[in-house]
Design an enzyme around this catalytic site. Structure first.
Site, mmCIF file in Angstrom:
data_model
loop_
_atom_site.group_PDB
_atom_site.id
_atom_site.type_symbol
_atom_site.label_atom_id
_atom_site.label_comp_id
_atom_site.label_asym_id
_atom_site.label_seq_id
_atom_site.Cartn_x
_atom_site.Cartn_y
_atom_site.Cartn_z
ATOM 1 N N GLY A 197 2.936 -1.223 4.304
ATOM 2 C CA GLY A 197 2.751 0.179 3.927
ATOM 3 C C GLY A 197 4.359 0.810 3.647
ATOM 4 O O GLY A 197 4.967 0.766 2.671
ATOM 5 N N GLY A 198 4.658 1.243 4.830
ATOM 6 C CA GLY A 198 6.268 1.951 4.796
ATOM 7 C C GLY A 198 7.040 1.149 3.932
ATOM 8 O O GLY A 198 7.819 1.603 3.056
ATOM 9 N N GLU B 220 -4.946 -5.084 10.717
ATOM 10 C CA GLU B 220 -4.134 -3.878 10.896
ATOM 11 C C GLU B 220 -4.577 -3.225 12.272
ATOM 12 O O GLU B 220 -5.267 -2.540 12.262
ATOM 13 C CB GLU B 220 -4.393 -3.022 9.673
ATOM 14 C CG GLU B 220 -3.916 -3.733 8.383
ATOM 15 C CD GLU B 220 -3.521 -2.762 7.431
ATOM 16 O OE1 GLU B 220 -2.176 -2.688 7.032
ATOM 17 O OE2 GLU B 220 -4.149 -1.538 7.307
ATOM 18 N N GLY C 41 2.323 2.316 10.628
ATOM 19 C CA GLY C 41 3.290 3.507 10.449
ATOM 20 C C GLY C 41 4.064 3.833 11.806
ATOM 21 O O GLY C 41 4.584 4.988 11.816
ATOM 22 N N GLU D 90 -6.968 4.669 7.959
ATOM 23 C CA GLU D 90 -6.544 5.999 7.604
ATOM 24 C C GLU D 90 -7.722 6.599 6.924
ATOM 25 O O GLU D 90 -8.212 7.668 7.143
ATOM 26 C CB GLU D 90 -5.467 6.216 6.887
ATOM 27 C CG GLU D 90 -4.171 6.155 7.455
ATOM 28 C CD GLU D 90 -2.776 5.590 6.567
ATOM 29 O OE1 GLU D 90 -3.093 5.502 5.549
ATOM 30 O OE2 GLU D 90 -1.977 5.082 7.371
ATOM 31 N N HIS E 34 -9.522 0.709 5.276
ATOM 32 C CA HIS E 34 -8.149 1.310 5.905
ATOM 33 C C HIS E 34 -8.431 2.258 7.019
ATOM 34 O O HIS E 34 -9.178 3.201 6.920
ATOM 35 C CB HIS E 34 -7.054 1.749 4.837
ATOM 36 C CG HIS E 34 -5.719 1.955 5.314
ATOM 37 N ND1 HIS E 34 -5.267 2.807 6.286
ATOM 38 C CD2 HIS E 34 -4.783 1.059 5.183
ATOM 39 C CE1 HIS E 34 -4.076 2.597 6.612
ATOM 40 N NE2 HIS E 34 -3.622 1.581 5.898
ATOM 41 N N SER F 289 3.511 -1.952 10.699
ATOM 42 C CA SER F 289 4.932 -1.894 10.475
ATOM 43 C C SER F 289 5.513 -3.425 10.496
ATOM 44 O O SER F 289 6.623 -3.775 10.793
ATOM 45 C CB SER F 289 5.252 -1.539 12.104
ATOM 46 O OG SER F 289 4.836 -0.230 12.175
ATOM 47 N N ASN G 281 0.933 -1.184 0.094
ATOM 48 C CA ASN G 281 0.090 -0.106 -0.021
ATOM 49 C C ASN G 281 0.913 1.397 0.066
ATOM 50 O O ASN G 281 1.465 1.697 0.965
ATOM 51 C CB ASN G 281 -0.963 0.049 1.322
ATOM 52 C CG ASN G 281 -1.891 1.388 1.409
ATOM 53 O OD1 ASN G 281 -1.895 2.144 0.683
ATOM 54 N ND2 ASN G 281 -2.282 1.280 2.612
ATOM 55 N N TRP G 282 0.921 2.128 -1.079
ATOM 56 C CA TRP G 282 2.053 3.064 -1.264
ATOM 57 C C TRP G 282 1.562 4.307 -0.688
ATOM 58 O O TRP G 282 2.146 5.300 -0.541
ATOM 59 C CB TRP G 282 2.209 3.358 -2.834
ATOM 60 C CG TRP G 282 3.133 2.171 -3.364
ATOM 61 C CD1 TRP G 282 3.556 1.183 -2.987
ATOM 62 C CD2 TRP G 282 3.648 2.330 -4.606
ATOM 63 N NE1 TRP G 282 4.185 0.127 -4.017
ATOM 64 C CE2 TRP G 282 4.357 1.033 -5.083
ATOM 65 C CE3 TRP G 282 3.729 3.252 -5.674
ATOM 66 C CZ2 TRP G 282 4.763 0.767 -6.119
ATOM 67 C CZ3 TRP G 282 4.056 3.083 -6.819
ATOM 68 C CH2 TRP G 282 4.853 1.716 -7.254
ATOM 69 N N LYS G 283 0.112 4.123 -0.273
ATOM 70 C CA LYS G 283 -0.482 5.529 0.213
ATOM 71 C C LYS G 283 -0.388 6.760 -0.670
ATOM 72 O O LYS G 283 -0.207 6.353 -1.918
ATOM 73 C CB LYS G 283 -0.231 5.889 1.673
ATOM 74 C CG LYS G 283 -0.144 4.456 2.600
ATOM 75 C CD LYS G 283 0.066 5.042 3.971
ATOM 76 C CE LYS G 283 0.279 3.425 4.660
ATOM 77 N NZ LYS G 283 0.065 3.663 6.123
HETATM 78 C C1 PEP Z 1 -0.792 0.163 6.147
HETATM 79 O O1 PEP Z 1 -0.865 1.358 5.998
HETATM 80 O O2 PEP Z 1 -1.532 -0.700 5.466
HETATM 81 C C2 PEP Z 1 0.366 -0.393 6.723
HETATM 82 C C3 PEP Z 1 0.494 -1.549 7.069
HETATM 83 O O3 PEP Z 1 1.309 0.494 7.136
HETATM 84 P P1 PEP Z 1 2.819 0.606 7.637
HETATM 85 O O4 PEP Z 1 3.305 -0.970 7.083
HETATM 86 O O5 PEP Z 1 3.676 1.476 7.170
HETATM 87 O O6 PEP Z 1 2.541 0.051 9.147
#
Ligand code: PEP
Length: 256
Positions: A236-237, A169, A175, A99, A97, A215, A9-11
């Protein structure tokens, strides 16, 4: 055996050139290396879906959207519909998600409509659920996840549900650099699977992919993915760095 999924997930990240470089890095890796029983999904910003879809056309990589609107077409300025995604051969869409729940106030009711819109257009939802830190500390994490499933997904028929991918999640892990422990992830994934079995029966529960997100990175993915009920990750990151994402793709002990 369930086919695992590693989804990035590049956001809201990457310029066009950066996105092009990253998508080709992953596509090229998968052209040169066989990764078994694992689907690799890239979810770039909507603006780059066509670029990613074209780059991935003859590869093992599938493309997912990060969002969709519930209506099919019409006067909804700025939105993108499921038929539009389908016309671009988009295979997956992230829905629910944290966010989007937090910043865009998306309710389980709206999310349920988005899920239906995707299913009507042959797009598989990657449906995110998870508790906040306060909810976990209060001991309510199982109830929160159960309510999210009940309100947004359990209206689906068994046939419809078979196209759903769940992403657990925990909001406190997204994040933050704080990952759920392997035991916490397995405990919640097993609980989610038991809820699916209660609602749809053990066959559907056994077939459903439940991803971990929060994470997850190149260093901890192997341990998280070694759990029997963890079928991969929503990343994500770490999906923004080609090398790290590739290391995560390789993290299943029998991936190659
Ligand atoms: C996400 O936003 O779905 C996610 C898992 O982010 P991160 O890996 O950065 O925690």
């Amino acid at each position: 055996m369930r086919n695992r999924i590693v989804a990035g997930n590049w956001k809201m990240n990457k310029t066009f050139e950066e996105a092009e470089g990253l998508v080709f890095e992953i596509v090229d890796f998968l052209e040169e290396n066989e990764i078994i029983n694992t689907e690799v999904v890239i979810c770039p910003p909507a603006l780059y879906l066509e670029l990613a879809s074209d780059a991935a056309v003859e590869s093992q990589v599938e493309i997912g959207a990060q969002n969709v609107y519930a209506r099919e077409s019409g006067a909804y300025t700025g939105e993108i519909s499921a038929p539009m995604l389908q016309s671009m051969e988009i295979a997956y869409c992230i829905i629910g998600h944290s966010e989007r729940r937090k910043y865009f106030k998306e309710s389980n009711e709206l999310l349920a409509e988005k899920v239906i819109a995707c299913l009507n257009n042959d797009i598989r939802p990657i449906f995110c659920i998870g508790e906040t830190l306060d909810e976990r500390e209060a001991g309510n994490h199982f109830k929160v996840v159960e309510d999210q499933l009940n309100e947004a997904l359990f209206n689906l028929s068994s046939g419809e549900f078979q196209n759903i991918v769940i992403a657990y999640e925990p909001v406190w892990a997204i994040g933050t650099g704080v990952t759920a422990t392997s035991a916490q992830a397995q405990e919640m994934h097993a609980y989610i699977r038991s809820l699916l079995a209660g609602k749809y029966g053990s066959d559907v529960a056994d077939q459903t992919r439940i991803l971990y997100g929060g994470s997850c990175n190149a260093l901890n993915a192997a341990e998280l993915f070694s759990n029997p009920d963890v079928d991969g990750g929503l990343i994500g990151g770490a999906s923004l760095i080609g090398h790290d994402f590739i290391e995560i793709i390789k993290s299943f002990p029998d991936a190659s």
